[in-house]
Design an enzyme around this catalytic site. Sequence first.
Site, PDB file in Angstrom:
ATOM      1  N   HIS A  59       0.861  -1.179   0.000  1.00 44.52           N
ATOM      2  CA  HIS A  59       0.000   0.000   0.000  1.00 44.52           C
ATOM      3  C   HIS A  59       0.897   1.228   0.000  1.00 44.52           C
ATOM      4  O   HIS A  59       2.028   1.190   0.474  1.00 44.52           O
ATOM      5  CB  HIS A  59      -0.868  -0.043   1.264  1.00 44.52           C
ATOM      6  CG  HIS A  59      -1.922   1.006   1.355  1.00 44.52           C
ATOM      7  ND1 HIS A  59      -1.649   2.308   1.705  1.00 44.52           N
ATOM      8  CD2 HIS A  59      -3.282   0.942   1.171  1.00 44.52           C
ATOM      9  CE1 HIS A  59      -2.779   2.999   1.739  1.00 44.52           C
ATOM     10  NE2 HIS A  59      -3.776   2.205   1.409  1.00 44.52           N
ATOM     11  N   ASP A 115       3.068  -4.271   7.749  1.00 46.98           N
ATOM     12  CA  ASP A 115       1.765  -3.611   7.662  1.00 46.98           C
ATOM     13  C   ASP A 115       0.692  -4.673   7.882  1.00 46.98           C
ATOM     14  O   ASP A 115       0.472  -5.534   7.044  1.00 46.98           O
ATOM     15  CB  ASP A 115       1.621  -2.965   6.283  1.00 46.98           C
ATOM     16  CG  ASP A 115       0.239  -2.362   6.043  1.00 46.98           C
ATOM     17  OD1 ASP A 115      -0.645  -2.499   6.910  1.00 46.98           O
ATOM     18  OD2 ASP A 115       0.052  -1.747   4.966  1.00 46.98           O
ATOM     19  N   GLN A 173      -4.619  -5.382   6.828  1.00 46.80           N
ATOM     20  CA  GLN A 173      -5.574  -6.320   6.254  1.00 46.80           C
ATOM     21  C   GLN A 173      -5.498  -7.701   6.904  1.00 46.80           C
ATOM     22  O   GLN A 173      -6.239  -8.607   6.502  1.00 46.80           O
ATOM     23  CB  GLN A 173      -5.343  -6.453   4.747  1.00 46.80           C
ATOM     24  CG  GLN A 173      -5.479  -5.157   3.972  1.00 46.80           C
ATOM     25  CD  GLN A 173      -6.900  -4.627   3.953  1.00 46.80           C
ATOM     26  OE1 GLN A 173      -7.863  -5.351   4.189  1.00 46.80           O
ATOM     27  NE2 GLN A 173      -7.048  -3.350   3.655  1.00 46.80           N
ATOM     28  N   LYS A 210     -10.703  -0.887  10.107  1.00 48.73           N
ATOM     29  CA  LYS A 210     -10.885  -2.076   9.270  1.00 48.73           C
ATOM     30  C   LYS A 210     -11.278  -3.302  10.093  1.00 48.73           C
ATOM     31  O   LYS A 210     -11.647  -4.328   9.529  1.00 48.73           O
ATOM     32  CB  LYS A 210      -9.608  -2.353   8.470  1.00 48.73           C
ATOM     33  CG  LYS A 210      -9.232  -1.230   7.505  1.00 48.73           C
ATOM     34  CD  LYS A 210      -7.978  -1.565   6.719  1.00 48.73           C
ATOM     35  CE  LYS A 210      -7.474  -0.367   5.925  1.00 48.73           C
ATOM     36  NZ  LYS A 210      -8.407   0.111   4.901  1.00 48.73           N
ATOM     37  N   CYS A 258      -4.720   2.540  -3.778  1.00 54.11           N
ATOM     38  CA  CYS A 258      -3.494   3.000  -3.110  1.00 54.11           C
ATOM     39  C   CYS A 258      -2.351   2.017  -3.318  1.00 54.11           C
ATOM     40  O   CYS A 258      -1.572   1.726  -2.401  1.00 54.11           O
ATOM     41  CB  CYS A 258      -3.731   3.229  -1.622  1.00 54.11           C
ATOM     42  SG  CYS A 258      -4.943   4.513  -1.266  1.00 54.11           S
TER      43      CYS A 258
END
Length: 418
Positions: free
Chosen positions: A135, A212, A215, A238, A376
């Site tokens: 991202h 990261d 997700q 999220k 993104c």
Amino acid sequence: MSMPQPDAPETMRQDVDWARVREDFPLLGRTVHGKSLVYLDSANTGQKPAAVIEAVDDFYRRHNANVSRAVHALGSEATEAYEGVRGKLARFLNVRADELVLCSGTTFAINLVAYSWALPRLQAGDTILVSRMEHHANIVPWQLVAQRTGATIRVAEIREDGTLDLDALRTAMTPDVKLLAVTHVSNVLGTVNPVREICREARRRGITTVVDGSQAVPHRAVDVAAIGCDFYAFTGHKMCGPTGTGALWARRELLATMPPFLGGGEMIREVSFEGTVFNDPPQKFEAGTPNIAGFIGLGAAVDYLQGIGMAHVEAREAELLAHLTGALDALDGVRIFGRAPEKAAVVSFLVEGAHAHDLATLLDLEGVAVRSGQHCAHPLLQFYGVAATCRASLAFYNTHAEIDAFVAALEKVRRLLG
């Protein structure tokens, strides 16, 4: 609430009643353009259960006060609740609470690492290794650091099926690499990267790792301690929580050596015009009044997800993903991006002869919410040679009937565009 108790052992829980779970999400019952809403954009932001909405409302109605500043009852209640969320998140991720910096989300968290860890340390001749599937939040901060330090960005490439080329990644871990930035789960492809193995290889070479987890945390059990990274970032909105919430986990020894990112209230211990003594981590990185109500809501989201059980969440979403993938594969002219063997419930796709934005706009008129664009992740789409895709992203609150409704709407839209 229809959820089992949050502390119930997962092995003791019976099958989850997903129809009752869905009833906990007020927004999912609305209509759009006269059609029942089919929300397939959870990778963008997750919907909120009533428990989260009520927790935020209750804070503002009954406990609203600033944290760590007042000795009156409301101030004590707010501080206790806010710090309680730090503890919940720490247990949720299997980390120490004093290693968890509460912030607005992954973008802030990665920028904190970039400016407070990387900028003072990197120099010309050093390399930052970043995967193709990142991202922008895990690309742009490193570019800014590279511009200011003279360091170089190196790209770890992917295969056509959307998996990371692990052999090439290992080869790219040369002695000049000081930092490796990698996503746990791709927001476009759904690819689940073997971050534990990747971080182990990096650690052997003395490379600092930033993962990261935006997700990953909403959709599977994440044991940050077991991953063995140096930094792990995630976003609250999220994972059924409010926007403007998230956290950065970092090894205590790293936090201790990092200078503050922002200056102001709460991050100080003593201030004079001759100099300032900073607070201990993590408070050293938490300047100013935080999103208190948002974090109260995030704590409720953690309780909610644990009430279901993350193993149940992951299994449910895998089941829905199989249904969605099979249904799209049965249609002519549909191209799916990302076929990794281990994949989260995200499907990016295109329909032959149709622009992604046109598809998404017409699907919206049928009540179906999908995202279109570059998500993104411009460098990733450049790899596939496309300007944009549509993305249908699932969560445990979706249903098989919604997938069928989406496919029917997609077929209708294809006829209109054909």
